[in-house]
Design an enzyme around this catalytic site. Structure first.
Site, PDB file in Angstrom:
ATOM      1  N   CYS A  83      77.578  70.480 -24.250  1.00 14.96           N
ATOM      2  CA  CYS A  83      77.515  69.771 -25.518  1.00 14.96           C
ATOM      3  C   CYS A  83      76.831  70.640 -26.578  1.00 14.96           C
ATOM      4  O   CYS A  83      75.718  71.101 -26.366  1.00 14.96           O
ATOM      5  CB  CYS A  83      76.730  68.470 -25.330  1.00 14.96           C
ATOM      6  SG  CYS A  83      76.558  67.539 -26.838  1.00 14.96           S
ATOM      7  N   CYS A  89      69.985  66.445 -29.670  1.00 14.85           N
ATOM      8  CA  CYS A  89      70.140  65.031 -29.311  1.00 14.85           C
ATOM      9  C   CYS A  89      69.061  64.582 -28.326  1.00 14.85           C
ATOM     10  O   CYS A  89      68.655  65.321 -27.446  1.00 14.85           O
ATOM     11  CB  CYS A  89      71.524  64.833 -28.698  1.00 14.85           C
ATOM     12  SG  CYS A  89      71.858  63.153 -28.201  1.00 14.85           S
ATOM     13  N   CYS A 171      80.083  62.663 -26.302  1.00 18.60           N
ATOM     14  CA  CYS A 171      78.885  62.697 -25.485  1.00 18.60           C
ATOM     15  C   CYS A 171      79.331  63.070 -24.072  1.00 18.60           C
ATOM     16  O   CYS A 171      80.281  62.478 -23.550  1.00 18.60           O
ATOM     17  CB  CYS A 171      78.213  61.334 -25.487  1.00 18.60           C
ATOM     18  SG  CYS A 171      76.902  61.201 -24.267  1.00 18.60           S
ATOM     19  N   GLN A 300      72.525  49.301 -13.221  1.00 14.52           N
ATOM     20  CA  GLN A 300      72.347  50.755 -13.128  1.00 14.52           C
ATOM     21  C   GLN A 300      73.440  51.466 -13.905  1.00 14.52           C
ATOM     22  O   GLN A 300      74.606  51.047 -13.847  1.00 14.52           O
ATOM     23  CB  GLN A 300      72.394  51.190 -11.659  1.00 14.52           C
ATOM     24  CG  GLN A 300      71.208  50.708 -10.840  1.00 14.52           C
ATOM     25  CD  GLN A 300      69.963  51.559 -11.035  1.00 14.52           C
ATOM     26  OE1 GLN A 300      69.983  52.571 -11.744  1.00 14.52           O
ATOM     27  NE2 GLN A 300      68.870  51.141 -10.423  1.00 14.52           N
ATOM     28  N   TYR A 329      62.279  42.199  -8.663  1.00  8.39           N
ATOM     29  CA  TYR A 329      62.890  42.895  -9.812  1.00  8.39           C
ATOM     30  C   TYR A 329      64.384  43.071  -9.512  1.00  8.39           C
ATOM     31  O   TYR A 329      64.914  44.175  -9.545  1.00  8.39           O
ATOM     32  CB  TYR A 329      62.253  44.266 -10.055  1.00  8.39           C
ATOM     33  CG  TYR A 329      60.751  44.274 -10.100  1.00  8.39           C
ATOM     34  CD1 TYR A 329      60.087  44.145 -11.313  1.00  8.39           C
ATOM     35  CD2 TYR A 329      59.992  44.423  -8.932  1.00  8.39           C
ATOM     36  CE1 TYR A 329      58.710  44.162 -11.377  1.00  8.39           C
ATOM     37  CE2 TYR A 329      58.610  44.433  -8.989  1.00  8.39           C
ATOM     38  CZ  TYR A 329      57.976  44.309 -10.204  1.00  8.39           C
ATOM     39  OH  TYR A 329      56.611  44.337 -10.244  1.00  8.39           O
ATOM     40  N   GLU A 350      63.379  37.859 -10.640  1.00  8.13           N
ATOM     41  CA  GLU A 350      63.697  38.671 -11.830  1.00  8.13           C
ATOM     42  C   GLU A 350      63.223  37.929 -13.067  1.00  8.13           C
ATOM     43  O   GLU A 350      63.337  36.715 -13.153  1.00  8.13           O
ATOM     44  CB  GLU A 350      65.221  38.913 -11.847  1.00  8.13           C
ATOM     45  CG  GLU A 350      65.844  39.231 -13.162  1.00  8.13           C
ATOM     46  CD  GLU A 350      65.425  40.585 -13.738  1.00  8.13           C
ATOM     47  OE1 GLU A 350      65.349  41.574 -12.987  1.00  8.13           O
ATOM     48  OE2 GLU A 350      65.167  40.640 -14.953  1.00  8.13           O
ATOM     49  N   ASP A 401      61.993  47.047  -7.025  1.00  7.29           N
ATOM     50  CA  ASP A 401      62.695  48.004  -7.910  1.00  7.29           C
ATOM     51  C   ASP A 401      62.192  47.781  -9.333  1.00  7.29           C
ATOM     52  O   ASP A 401      62.929  47.319 -10.201  1.00  7.29           O
ATOM     53  CB  ASP A 401      64.215  47.759  -7.802  1.00  7.29           C
ATOM     54  CG  ASP A 401      65.027  48.779  -8.588  1.00  7.29           C
ATOM     55  OD1 ASP A 401      64.447  49.696  -9.197  1.00  7.29           O
ATOM     56  OD2 ASP A 401      66.266  48.639  -8.607  1.00  7.29           O
ATOM     57  N   CYS A 428      62.045  54.175 -10.709  1.00  4.60           N
ATOM     58  CA  CYS A 428      62.576  55.077 -11.735  1.00  4.60           C
ATOM     59  C   CYS A 428      61.459  55.916 -12.340  1.00  4.60           C
ATOM     60  O   CYS A 428      61.674  56.622 -13.316  1.00  4.60           O
ATOM     61  CB  CYS A 428      63.337  54.293 -12.798  1.00  4.60           C
ATOM     62  SG  CYS A 428      62.396  52.948 -13.498  1.00  4.60           S
TER      63      CYS A 428
HETATM   64  N1  SAH Z   1      67.295  45.983  -8.727  1.00  2.00           N
HETATM   65  C1  SAH Z   1      68.082  45.837  -9.940  1.00  2.00           C
HETATM   66  C2  SAH Z   1      67.278  45.913 -11.223  1.00  2.00           C
HETATM   67  C3  SAH Z   1      66.270  47.015 -11.343  1.00  2.00           C
HETATM   68  S1  SAH Z   1      65.695  47.347 -12.975  1.00  2.00           S
HETATM   69  C4  SAH Z   1      69.214  46.836  -9.944  1.00  2.00           C
HETATM   70  O1  SAH Z   1      69.184  47.831  -9.248  1.00  2.00           O
HETATM   71  O2  SAH Z   1      70.169  46.621 -10.703  1.00  2.00           O
HETATM   72  C5  SAH Z   1      64.228  46.457 -13.079  1.00  2.00           C
HETATM   73  C6  SAH Z   1      64.427  44.993 -13.331  1.00  2.00           C
HETATM   74  O3  SAH Z   1      63.135  44.399 -13.369  1.00  2.00           O
HETATM   75  C7  SAH Z   1      65.108  44.622 -14.641  1.00  2.00           C
HETATM   76  O4  SAH Z   1      66.173  43.748 -14.369  1.00  2.00           O
HETATM   77  C8  SAH Z   1      64.001  43.911 -15.435  1.00  2.00           C
HETATM   78  O5  SAH Z   1      64.502  42.876 -16.250  1.00  2.00           O
HETATM   79  C9  SAH Z   1      63.130  43.356 -14.346  1.00  2.00           C
HETATM   80  N2  SAH Z   1      61.705  43.096 -14.646  1.00  2.00           N
HETATM   81  C10 SAH Z   1      60.899  43.729 -15.527  1.00  2.00           C
HETATM   82  N3  SAH Z   1      59.634  43.294 -15.419  1.00  2.00           N
HETATM   83  C11 SAH Z   1      59.632  42.360 -14.433  1.00  2.00           C
HETATM   84  C12 SAH Z   1      58.618  41.551 -13.845  1.00  2.00           C
HETATM   85  N4  SAH Z   1      57.359  41.631 -14.244  1.00  2.00           N
HETATM   86  N5  SAH Z   1      58.967  40.729 -12.849  1.00  2.00           N
HETATM   87  C13 SAH Z   1      60.258  40.643 -12.420  1.00  2.00           C
HETATM   88  N6  SAH Z   1      61.252  41.376 -12.943  1.00  2.00           N
HETATM   89  C14 SAH Z   1      60.954  42.225 -13.948  1.00  2.00           C
END
Ligand code: SAH
Length: 473
Positions: A83, A89, A171, A300, A329, A350, A401, A428
């Site tokens: 790119c 960017c 992109c 994701q 999460y 969540e 997660d 992450c």
């Molecule tokens: N496991 C899922 C999402 C991971 S991303 C996947 O792989 O698709 C992290 C997620 O945590 C998001 O959806 C976000 O909205 C949520 N999140 C953020 N803070 C949180 C909290 N305090 N308690 C529960 N979920 C939360």
């Protein structure tokens, strides 16, 4: 060294001084790191292995910042980015580094976090899972909309660390279809005189365009984020967007919606979604599980790597069909549904209500009946559920997660009390992962496996899966 004894080493160089530096490391934001007479400089756009002439921009006690003036001898890891805009960017930070070296850098980054932040003596990592074709992988893009000096609409990406919009339709990490969508929206705005949003004056209408594409289903969503309650001539926009199948017959338009964001904020999305055409979601598959994804839900961004990531999480969970699993999460239930196929019962938690709606729907869509979902902050829901159970709530496996900030201690304490045999931590941000792994390891768990997965080629970000097991003793 200056850092350790606290002495001020900033006199070694002066602002605007030109210095010759050999770059020997890569920093957290992808910048090159090198020393000049023992003084550490973080140098934007330099690559480990380069020898550069750099201009000092800012000096602090223990380190300073500089930018490359001239590459005296290029690093063997330096490549020409595909790119042209890569350096400017904000989307990519390390496209100028060969992909192999990017992977090595990310592997090292995770290792360093476990060693330095987690205090693990000799962290053993499995090799990072990279991509075969690390381009055009993103299934979601968000383009800021603005105007140039003549008031003409500009659409593209923010330049690094600024809100200046780079006007482009190309992109290399986004889907190839984006070029069509950007062009179409831009022509629409110009044709009907629809005003782009101006974030300084908080006037104008169209703020951002969000696109999601289903890599497997070919379904496409375009969501227009507006500073208002309606988009004039929206029907004409829909008609123009329908032609996307002509740009790439793999795709078809299934959703156009508006998202209302009238706040003066950097947050892209508001809470209200208004359907304009089709549904307010797209569907896509990961493996053989089908997901419904709405604009406000997390999904994701790299479907190819997500499959590998979830397979790894599933392997670490080591399920045999009798387990009770909590997926904290859980987003739209992505990992939960994978787990549910191999466990007795899965419970997901969540914080975003719309994501939980999607999660419940997704369970039905896949005829999965052993998954249950709860809305709320994991650090509040779990201690509460544990208390309500009179301290009897148990889990065989807990998957977490979390977003970059990691888990709250109140949640980790509850996890420990629930006494799962295994905790699978999908992360992450390796820094908070290492911190939380240390917390669990000081309270009866052991790190058994760590494996980085490259979900975000050309950026400095890295995903990691970590297996913690309850110690036998
Ligand atoms: N496991 C899922 C999402 C991971 S991303 C996947 O792989 O698709 C992290 C997620 O945590 C998001 O959806 C976000 O909205 C949520 N999140 C953020 N803070 C949180 C909290 N305090 N308690 C529960 N979920 C939360």
């Amino acid at each position: 060294m200056s850092k350790k004894n606290g002495t001020d080493a900033s006199h070694i160089v002066e602002k605007n001084q030109i210095v010759e530096v050999t770059i020997d490391d890569i920093g957290n934001d992808g910048e090159g790191i090198g020393k000049y007479n023992g003084y550490t400089l973080f140098i934007k756009d330099a690559v480990a292995g380069d020898v550069v002439r750099a201009k000092v921009l800012k000096t602090k006690k223990a380190f300073g910042f500089a930018k490359v003036e001239e590459i005296i001898s290029p690093s063997p890891y330096r490549v020409t980015p595909r790119c042209d805009l890569a350096a400017k960017c904000g989307g990519c930070q390390i496209q100028q580094i060969s992909y192999e070296k990017q992977l090595a850098y990310k592997q090292q980054k995770v290792y360093n976090c476990f060693k330095r932040i987690g205090g693990f003596e000799n962290p053993e990592l499995e090799p990072i899972v990279g991509m075969d074709e690390p381009y055009h992988y993103r299934n979601k893009s968000q383009f800021p909309v603005g105007a140039d000096r003549d008031g003409k609409p500009v659409l593209g990406f923010y330049a690094g660390r600024t809100h200046t919009i780079i006007d482009t339709s190309h992109c290399y990490i986004g889907d190839t279809l984006n070029a069509f969508m950007i062009k179409t929206v831009k022509e629409f705005l110009a044709k009907y005189g629809v005003k782009p949003y101006n974030e300084e004056t908080h006037t104008g209408l169209v703020r951002h365009i969000l696109t999601r594409v289903g890599a497997t289903t070919g379904e496409v969503m375009v969501c227009v984020i507006i500073n208002g309650n309606d988009l004039p001539h929206k029907e004409e926009l829909v008609e123009a967007l329908k032609d996307l199948s002509m740009a790439d017959d793999k795709y078809h338009l299934t959703s156009v919606c508006l998202n209302v964001n009238t706040e003066k904020t950097n947050v892209i999305l508001g809470k209200k979604v208004i359907p304009v055409y089709g549904e307010t979601y797209i569907t896509d598959y990961i493996g053989d599980i089908k997901y419904q994804i709405s604009p406000l839900s997390f999904f994701q961004v790299n479907p190819v790597q997500t499959k590998k990531l979830y397979d790894l999480a599933l392997e670490y969970a080591d399920l045999h069909g009798n387990e009770t699993v909590w997926d904290l999460y859980c987003g739209i239930g992505t990992i939960s549904l994978f787990l549910a196929k191999q466990a007795k019962q899965v419970c997901g938690v969540e914080i975003v209500p719309e994501a939980i709606e999607d999660a419940k729907h997704n369970a039905m869509l896949n005829q999965i009946e052993n998954a249950e979902f709860f809305v709320g902050a994991a650090e509040e829901v779990m201690p509460q559920k544990y208390a309500e159970s009179n301290d009897s709530l148990r889990a065989d496996v807990i998957v977490v997660d979390p977003p970059r900030k990691g888990c709250e201690e109140s949640l980790l304490d509850t996890i420990i009390k629930m006494n799962p045999a295994r905790v699978v931590y999908v992360s992450c941000d390796p820094a908070t992962l290492a911190r939380d792994a240390r917390y669990l390891c000081d309270r009866g768990y052991e790190v058994k496996r760590i494996r980085p997965v490259d979900q975000f080629p050309h950026s400095v970000h890295v995903e990691t899966v970590c297996l913690l097991e309850r110690s036998k003793a």
